[in-house]
Design a protein around this motif. Structure first.
Motif, PDB file in Angstrom:
ATOM      1  N   MET A 196       0.917  -1.146  -0.008  1.00 10.39           N
ATOM      2  CA  MET A 196      -0.393  -0.187  -0.176  1.00 10.39           C
ATOM      3  C   MET A 196       1.237   1.410  -0.298  1.00 10.39           C
ATOM      4  SD  MET A 196      -3.289  -1.304   3.125  1.00 10.39           S
ATOM      5  CE  MET A 196      -3.413   0.267   2.354  1.00 10.39           C
ATOM      6  N   SER A 197       0.538   2.081  -0.409  1.00 11.03           N
ATOM      7  CA  SER A 197       0.742   3.358  -0.683  1.00 11.03           C
ATOM      8  C   SER A 197       1.133   4.383   0.597  1.00 11.03           C
ATOM      9  CB  SER A 197       0.228   4.717  -2.194  1.00 11.03           C
ATOM     10  OG  SER A 197      -1.171   4.637  -1.703  1.00 11.03           O
ATOM     11  N   VAL A 198       1.860   5.479   0.978  1.00 10.22           N
ATOM     12  CA  VAL A 198       1.865   6.551   2.323  1.00 10.22           C
ATOM     13  C   VAL A 198      -0.151   7.069   1.829  1.00 10.22           C
ATOM     14  CG1 VAL A 198       2.667   8.090   3.406  1.00 10.22           C
ATOM     15  CG2 VAL A 198       4.156   6.533   2.367  1.00 10.22           C
ATOM     16  N   ARG A 199      -0.042   7.095   1.093  1.00  9.23           N
ATOM     17  CA  ARG A 199      -1.328   7.975   1.107  1.00  9.23           C
ATOM     18  C   ARG A 199      -2.523   6.898   1.242  1.00  9.23           C
ATOM     19  NH1 ARG A 199      -3.625  11.585  -4.736  1.00  9.23           N
ATOM     20  NH2 ARG A 199      -4.959  12.591  -3.453  1.00  9.23           N
ATOM     21  N   SER A 200      -2.806   5.941   0.595  1.00 16.57           N
ATOM     22  CA  SER A 200      -3.276   4.733   1.367  1.00 16.57           C
ATOM     23  C   SER A 200      -3.470   4.465   2.380  1.00 16.57           C
ATOM     24  CB  SER A 200      -3.621   4.079   0.404  1.00 16.57           C
ATOM     25  OG  SER A 200      -3.737   3.751  -1.168  1.00 16.57           O
ATOM     26  N   LYS A 201      -2.538   4.454   2.965  1.00 16.19           N
ATOM     27  CA  LYS A 201      -2.291   4.439   4.200  1.00 16.19           C
ATOM     28  C   LYS A 201      -2.591   4.970   5.200  1.00 16.19           C
ATOM     29  CE  LYS A 201       1.804   1.006   3.745  1.00 16.19           C
ATOM     30  NZ  LYS A 201       3.378   1.052   4.492  1.00 16.19           N
ATOM     31  N   LEU A 202      -2.222   7.219   5.179  1.00 15.48           N
ATOM     32  CA  LEU A 202      -3.510   7.853   5.798  1.00 15.48           C
ATOM     33  C   LEU A 202      -4.671   7.902   5.407  1.00 15.48           C
ATOM     34  CD1 LEU A 202      -0.136  10.861   4.656  1.00 15.48           C
ATOM     35  CD2 LEU A 202      -0.856   9.294   7.797  1.00 15.48           C
ATOM     36  N   THR A 203      -4.725   7.782   5.065  1.00 14.26           N
ATOM     37  CA  THR A 203      -6.240   7.876   3.974  1.00 14.26           C
ATOM     38  C   THR A 203      -6.696   6.885   5.444  1.00 14.26           C
ATOM     39  OG1 THR A 203      -5.714   8.091   1.961  1.00 14.26           O
ATOM     40  CG2 THR A 203      -8.371   7.248   2.207  1.00 14.26           C
TER      41      THR A 203
ATOM     42  N   GLY B  98      -9.820  12.034   3.687  1.00 13.84           N
ATOM     43  CA  GLY B  98      -8.503  11.079   4.183  1.00 13.84           C
ATOM     44  C   GLY B  98      -7.680  10.957   2.617  1.00 13.84           C
ATOM     45  N   TRP B  99      -8.066  10.874   1.184  1.00 18.17           N
ATOM     46  CA  TRP B  99      -7.830  10.623   0.317  1.00 18.17           C
ATOM     47  C   TRP B  99      -7.363  12.117  -0.073  1.00 18.17           C
ATOM     48  CZ3 TRP B  99      -5.148   6.943  -1.874  1.00 18.17           C
ATOM     49  CH2 TRP B  99      -5.010   6.996  -3.339  1.00 18.17           C
ATOM     50  N   ILE B 100      -7.664  13.235  -0.158  1.00 20.51           N
ATOM     51  CA  ILE B 100      -7.673  14.305  -0.286  1.00 20.51           C
ATOM     52  C   ILE B 100      -6.604  15.378   0.886  1.00 20.51           C
ATOM     53  CG2 ILE B 100      -8.657  17.005  -0.541  1.00 20.51           C
ATOM     54  CD1 ILE B 100     -11.233  15.554  -1.566  1.00 20.51           C
ATOM     55  N   LEU B 101      -6.653  14.900   1.902  1.00 20.24           N
ATOM     56  CA  LEU B 101      -6.112  15.278   2.960  1.00 20.24           C
ATOM     57  C   LEU B 101      -4.088  15.101   2.692  1.00 20.24           C
ATOM     58  CD1 LEU B 101      -8.154  16.212   5.717  1.00 20.24           C
ATOM     59  CD2 LEU B 101      -7.609  17.812   3.911  1.00 20.24           C
ATOM     60  N   ALA B 102      -4.397  13.768   2.538  1.00 15.91           N
ATOM     61  CA  ALA B 102      -3.210  13.204   2.667  1.00 15.91           C
ATOM     62  C   ALA B 102      -2.617  13.821   0.889  1.00 15.91           C
ATOM     63  CB  ALA B 102      -2.981  11.267   2.146  1.00 15.91           C
ATOM     64  N   GLY B 103      -3.299  13.948   0.776  1.00 14.28           N
ATOM     65  CA  GLY B 103      -2.115  14.095  -0.669  1.00 14.28           C
ATOM     66  C   GLY B 103      -1.983  15.281  -0.940  1.00 14.28           C
ATOM     67  N   ARG B 104      -2.621  16.759  -0.326  1.00 16.08           N
ATOM     68  CA  ARG B 104      -2.402  17.556  -0.161  1.00 16.08           C
ATOM     69  C   ARG B 104      -0.852  17.756   1.422  1.00 16.08           C
ATOM     70  NH1 ARG B 104      -5.265  22.356  -1.068  1.00 16.08           N
ATOM     71  NH2 ARG B 104      -4.546  23.376   0.788  1.00 16.08           N
ATOM     72  N   MET B 105      -1.103  16.478   1.958  1.00 16.12           N
ATOM     73  CA  MET B 105      -0.153  16.551   2.744  1.00 16.12           C
ATOM     74  C   MET B 105       1.101  15.947   1.999  1.00 16.12           C
ATOM     75  SD  MET B 105      -1.475  15.436   6.354  1.00 16.12           S
ATOM     76  CE  MET B 105       0.232  15.680   6.906  1.00 16.12           C
ATOM     77  N   LEU B 106       1.290  15.146   1.324  1.00 18.38           N
ATOM     78  CA  LEU B 106       2.457  14.407   0.409  1.00 18.38           C
ATOM     79  C   LEU B 106       2.700  15.287  -0.927  1.00 18.38           C
ATOM     80  CD1 LEU B 106       1.844  10.579   1.237  1.00 18.38           C
ATOM     81  CD2 LEU B 106       3.115  12.592   2.080  1.00 18.38           C
ATOM     82  N   ALA B 107       2.126  16.294  -0.859  1.00 17.68           N
ATOM     83  CA  ALA B 107       1.934  17.118  -2.775  1.00 17.68           C
ATOM     84  C   ALA B 107       4.126  17.223  -2.701  1.00 17.68           C
ATOM     85  CB  ALA B 107       2.068  17.606  -2.675  1.00 17.68           C
ATOM     86  N   PRO B 108       4.695  18.091  -1.286  1.00 19.52           N
ATOM     87  CA  PRO B 108       5.959  18.309  -1.135  1.00 19.52           C
ATOM     88  C   PRO B 108       6.868  16.811  -1.771  1.00 19.52           C
ATOM     89  CG  PRO B 108       4.831  18.916   0.734  1.00 19.52           C
ATOM     90  CD  PRO B 108       4.163  18.310  -0.211  1.00 19.52           C
ATOM     91  N   MET B 109       6.646  15.939  -1.293  1.00 17.00           N
ATOM     92  CA  MET B 109       7.040  14.544  -1.213  1.00 17.00           C
ATOM     93  C   MET B 109       7.168  14.098  -2.441  1.00 17.00           C
ATOM     94  SD  MET B 109       8.368  13.531   2.038  1.00 17.00           S
ATOM     95  CE  MET B 109       8.946  12.454   1.517  1.00 17.00           C
ATOM     96  N   ASN B 110       6.488  14.367  -3.274  1.00 14.53           N
ATOM     97  CA  ASN B 110       6.825  14.185  -4.694  1.00 14.53           C
ATOM     98  C   ASN B 110       7.280  14.786  -4.911  1.00 14.53           C
ATOM     99  OD1 ASN B 110       4.466  11.837  -4.597  1.00 14.53           O
ATOM    100  ND2 ASN B 110       2.778  14.083  -4.743  1.00 14.53           N
ATOM    101  N   ARG B 111       8.098  16.216  -5.313  1.00 15.11           N
ATOM    102  CA  ARG B 111       8.889  17.211  -5.096  1.00 15.11           C
ATOM    103  C   ARG B 111       9.876  16.376  -5.059  1.00 15.11           C
ATOM    104  NH1 ARG B 111       6.861  23.089  -4.707  1.00 15.11           N
ATOM    105  NH2 ARG B 111       8.892  23.720  -5.932  1.00 15.11           N
ATOM    106  N   ILE B 112       9.648  15.685  -3.758  1.00 15.90           N
ATOM    107  CA  ILE B 112      11.379  15.435  -3.712  1.00 15.90           C
ATOM    108  C   ILE B 112      12.123  14.669  -4.114  1.00 15.90           C
ATOM    109  CG2 ILE B 112      12.992  14.649  -1.030  1.00 15.90           C
ATOM    110  CD1 ILE B 112      10.802  16.985   0.190  1.00 15.90           C
ATOM    111  N   LYS B 113      10.601  13.685  -4.411  1.00 16.93           N
ATOM    112  CA  LYS B 113      11.390  12.353  -4.557  1.00 16.93           C
ATOM    113  C   LYS B 113      11.862  12.761  -6.555  1.00 16.93           C
ATOM    114  CE  LYS B 113       7.631   9.832  -6.074  1.00 16.93           C
ATOM    115  NZ  LYS B 113       6.368   8.672  -6.234  1.00 16.93           N
ATOM    116  N   HIS B 114      10.524  13.548  -6.173  1.00 19.20           N
ATOM    117  CA  HIS B 114      11.072  14.110  -8.173  1.00 19.20           C
ATOM    118  C   HIS B 114      12.560  14.524  -8.242  1.00 19.20           C
ATOM    119  CE1 HIS B 114      10.782  15.780 -12.333  1.00 19.20           C
ATOM    120  NE2 HIS B 114      11.387  16.977 -12.350  1.00 19.20           N
TER     121      HIS B 114
END
Length: 378
Positions: free
Chosen positions: A1-8, A87-103
Motif C-alpha cells: 500500500m502507498s503512504v497516501r492509502s495508509k494515511l487515508t 482523508g484521501w484529499i488531505l493525504a494528497g495535499r500533505m504528501l505533495a511536497p514529498m513528490n517534489r522531493i522524490k522528483h
C-alpha cells in the motif's frame, strides 16, 4: 500500500472510532434516564364527536435502543465515506511536497545536480527537508564542478613535463652531436618537477580523504619547526622571519599541520618584495580555538585575486618569482588540510602590500602558556 492509502485509512479509522465513541456516549446518557419498563395506568378520555383514545405512548429503554441504532448506523456510514474521501484529499495535499522531493532525488540520481526543489509556503518539516536537500544539491554541484576542473588542470599539469621530456628526447635523437650531459640535466629538472607535482597531488588527496591519525600537537612548536627549516630559503631571498606566539594545543596530524605551516611560510618568502622583505608568523590560543597567522610584505593584491589563490593550480603570476614557479597547489593543500582538521582559512590582502593568512583550528586543553619571539634575518 502507498503512504497516501495508509494515511487515508488511518484518517477514516480514527474518524470512525471517534464517531462510535460519541454515539455511544450519547446513547448511554439518554438511556440512563429511561426506565426499562413503563407502567401507565389505563384511562379513557372522551372528546367531542365521540372519539375515544387510550393512554399516551411513553417509550421505554428498548424502544429508544431500537430507534437509535439504525440512525447511528447511517451516521457511521456517512462518517466512513467522509473519512475516506477527506482523508484521501488531505493525504494528497500533505504528501505533495514529498513528490517534489522524490522528483528532485531521481534527477540527482540521474546526474542532474542543477535542479532545486525551492519549496514554497510556511516553514514546516517538509520545508526544512526540502531546504536541506537544496543545500546538499548545491554543495554536490559545486564539488562536482571543482573536481572536474581539478581533473582537467591536473591532467594538463602532468602532461606538461611529459611533453617536455618527449621534445627533449626527439631533439637529442635528431641531433647526434647534442651534448648528452646537457640532456640529462634538463631531463633531471623536468623529472623533479613531475615528482614534485605528483607528491603534491597525493598529499592533497590524502588531506581531502582525512586518512590520517590524530594526536595532540602544539601549533606553536610546528610553526617554529617550519620557520627553522625555511631559514636557508629566507636567507637566500634576503627575507627576515619573525615568529611569535603562545602555546597553541590542538589535535591532528603533525605531518599535515607541518606541511600546512611550511607551505604558508614558504609562499610568504617566495611571494615577497625583491629585497629585505619580512614574514611574520604568530600563534594564539583563543577561546575554543588556536589561530595561526602568517603575514608578509609584498606587492599590492586585489581582493579578487586573493579569493582565487586557494584554487588548485592558481599560482598568482602577478607576484611570483621566476626562479620558483611551484606547482600551484600550495594554498590548495593548506585549505584541504585546514578543512580536514575542522578548521577555517581566511586570506586577506594587507593594506601596505602582501598577504595575511589566518588559520583557525579547534583547541584542546593542555600546556602552560608562554610567549616568545624569535627573529631571523637572511
Amino acid at each position: 500500500m502507498s503512504v497516501r492509502s495508509k494515511l487515508t485509512l488511518s484518517y477514516a479509522g480514527f474518524l470512525m472510532v471517534a464517531g462510535f465513541l460519541l454515539l455511544s456516549v450519547v446513547l448511554v446518557f439518554l438511556l440512563r434516564y429511561v426506565p426499562a419498563e413503563i407502567n401507565t395506568p389505563v384511562s379513557r378520555r372522551e372528546f367531542p364527536g365521540g372519539v375515544e383514545i387510550g393512554p399516551p405512548f411513553i417509550p421505554n429503554r428498548y424502544d429508544l435502543w431500537r430507534a437509535f441504532w439504525p440512525k447511528a448506523g447511517i451516521a457511521m456510514g456517512v462518517l466512513l465515506v467522509f473519512g475516506l474521501i477527506g482523508g484521501w484529499i488531505l493525504a494528497g495535499r500533505m504528501l505533495a511536497p514529498m513528490n517534489r522531493i522524490k522528483h528532485a532525488t531521481r534527477l540527482a540520481a540521474e546526474g542532474s545536480l542543477a535542479h532545486r526543489i525551492q519549496l514554497e509556503g510556511h516553514r514546516d518539516e517538509f520545508r526544512d527537508l526540502a531546504d536541506a536537500f537544496d543545500v546538499m544539491l548545491a554543495r554536490l554541484e559545486a564539488h562536482d564542478v571543482e573536481q572536474q576542473r581539478f581533473a582537467a588542470n591536473a591532467s594538463h599539469e602532468l602532461r606538461t613535463p611529459l611533453a617536455i621530456t618527449q621534445t627533449l628526447l626527439d631533439v637529442a635523437r635528431n641531433d647526434p652531436g647534442h651534448d648528452p650531459a646537457e640532456l640529462v640535466d634538463r631531463l633531471h629538472l623536468v623529472n623533479d618537477r613531475a615528482i614534485e607535482l605528483t607528491e603534491a597531488l597525493l598529499l592533497l588527496s590524502r588531506a581531502n580523504q582525512g586518512a590520517f591519525t590524530r594526536e595532540p600537537v602544539d601549533l606553536s612548536l610546528i610553526a617554529e619547526e617550519a620557520t627553522e627549516t625555511l631559514l636557508p630559503l629566507a636567507e637566500k631571498h634576503q627575507v627576515s622571519i619573525e615568529t611569535t606566539g603562545d602555546v597553541a594545543p590542538t589535535t591532528g596530524s603533525h605531518a599535515l599541520l607541518l606541511q600546512l605551516t611550511t607551505n604558508l611560510v614558504q609562499n610568504a618568502i617566495l611571494h615577497n618584495v625583491a629585497d629585505h622583505g619580512t614574514v611574520w608568523v604568530n600563534t594564539v590560543a583563543d577561546a575554543g580555538a588556536v589561530v595561526l597567522t602568517v603575514q608578509n610584505t609584498g606587492e599590492q593584491l586585489t581582493p579578487q585575486l586573493v579569493s582565487t589563490l586557494t584554487e588548485p593550480f592558481q599560482r598568482g603570476t602577478q607576484r611570483i618569482r621566476t626562479d620558483h614557479a611551484g606547482v600551484g597547489l600550495g594554498l590548495a593543500i593548506v585549505k584541504s588540510i585546514t578543512q580536514a582538521h575542522a578548521g577555517s582559512l581566511d586570506l586577506t590582502p594587507r593594506p601596505d602590500g602582501g598577504l595575511r593568512v589566518t588559520v583557525w583550528l579547534p583547541a584542546t586543553p593542555g600546556g602552560d602558556d608562554h610567549q616568545g619571539t624569535r627573529t631571523a634575518l637572511g
